[in-house]
Design a protein around this motif. Structure first.
Motif, mmCIF file in Angstrom:
data_model
loop_
_atom_site.group_PDB
_atom_site.id
_atom_site.type_symbol
_atom_site.label_atom_id
_atom_site.label_comp_id
_atom_site.label_asym_id
_atom_site.label_seq_id
_atom_site.Cartn_x
_atom_site.Cartn_y
_atom_site.Cartn_z
ATOM 1 N N ASP A 85 0.846 -0.939 0.095
ATOM 2 C CA ASP A 85 0.025 -0.107 -0.064
ATOM 3 C C ASP A 85 0.904 1.197 -0.107
ATOM 4 O OD1 ASP A 85 -1.766 1.887 2.203
ATOM 5 O OD2 ASP A 85 -2.542 1.313 0.534
ATOM 6 N N ARG B 30 2.551 2.024 -3.264
ATOM 7 C CA ARG B 30 1.485 2.626 -4.302
ATOM 8 C C ARG B 30 1.105 4.192 -3.831
ATOM 9 N NH1 ARG B 30 -3.514 4.021 -3.359
ATOM 10 N NH2 ARG B 30 -3.619 2.721 -1.339
ATOM 11 N N ASN C 212 2.119 7.596 -6.132
ATOM 12 C CA ASN C 212 1.204 8.849 -6.301
ATOM 13 C C ASN C 212 1.715 10.143 -5.990
ATOM 14 O OD1 ASN C 212 -1.064 6.933 -7.224
ATOM 15 N ND2 ASN C 212 -1.862 6.952 -5.341
#
Lengths: 151, 124
Positions: free
Chosen positions: A52, A55, A59
């Protein structure tokens, strides 16, 4: 294989993670939740964390690359990352996430960039250390192996 | 209470790691768990006729956030206990106004969850 020595190495690595501030008491909470029904719970949670967080960091990287910086969006991403760090006890990462958010509030892009570089380094170091830790635990096997008398 | 003897909980959070942690905590108390990743899916669970005794509700989620999901559930007449669990300390007022029963900051720890469940009389 010297299971006792492997367990000792794992314990030493674990202690250093706390002594050096990489982990805090929240990690103990995760360890307390591990039992026979969920024997790999901590490693599973840590694996989910790194999936997580990678990711979210991708971003943030993309958002920082844009010419026009959206500090609100950056702050939202970092709030999510900080939340994840807090939940597994990733203390140093959590602290740096807080600093990044302060830079967002000040619209200090240079501060954000420097802070994010530090977050990436801390993330990488923590990942390596925890991967080593869990590898040692897997090699050491269950505690019964360490105490089984030799033939 | 849900119609069966088993206490049923719905975990609403877009973070798979958080859902895993909260699920494991609630398993320790013998709860039957369903997990969804946003407020809209939580609403859909109830619209599909599912019943829950407890909802653990995150705030920031795609499609529908936790405050809106809480408000919508109360508007549907759902009286299930809703515990807001979030990192956003500023959202407490909004959650309680929307009808949440409890508000707690992440990270949730096991003793804090036990206290909440005792308060709701889920533990005997």
């Amino acid at each position: 294989m010297d299971y006792v020595n492997l367990r000792r190495q794992a314990a030493s690595l674990r202690k250093s993670l706390f002594d050096q501030g990489y982990l805090d008491e929240q990690f103990y909470q995760l360890e307390d939740l591990q039992d026979d029904a969920s024997p790999n719970f901590v490693e599973e949670v840590v694996t989910l964390f790194f999936r997580d967080s990678a990711r979210l960091m991708a971003n943030i990287d993309q958002a920082l690359d844009k010419c026009v910086k959206d500090f609100n969006k950056l702050d939202v991403y970092m709030q999510q990352l900080k939340g994840s760090c807090t939940s597994i006890g990733a203390s140093r990462l959590k602290t740096e996430c807080t600093f990044f958010r302060e830079c967002c509030r000040d619209e200090n892009i240079e501060g954000c960039m420097r802070s994010f570089q530090k977050i990436k380094r801390e993330h990488s170091v923590l990942r390596q250390k925890l991967e080593s830790y869990f590898q040692l635990l897997r090699q050491a096997g269950p505690i019964e192996c360490a105490t089984r008398p030799s033939k | 209470m849900a119609s069966s003897q088993v206490v049923k909980a719905l975990i609403v959070d877009d973070n798979a790691m958080i859902r895993r942690i909260h699920m494991t905590m609630l398993f320790r108390f013998g709860f039957e768990i369903t997990e969804v990743e946003d407020g809209k899916k939580a609403i859909d669970q109830f619209l599909d006729g599912n019943e829950y005794d407890l909802v653990l509700m995150d705030k920031e989620m795609p499609n529908m956030d936790g405050v809106e999901a809480t408000r919508t559930l109360r508007g549907m007449g759902i009286s299930t206990k809703i515990v807001a669990i979030t990192t956003d300390s500023n959202s407490m007022g909004a959650f309680l106004d929307a009808g949440a029963d409890e508000f707690i900051l992440k990270p949730l720890n096991f003793p804090a969850l036990a206290d909440i469940l005792k308060g709701f009389n889920f533990l005997n």
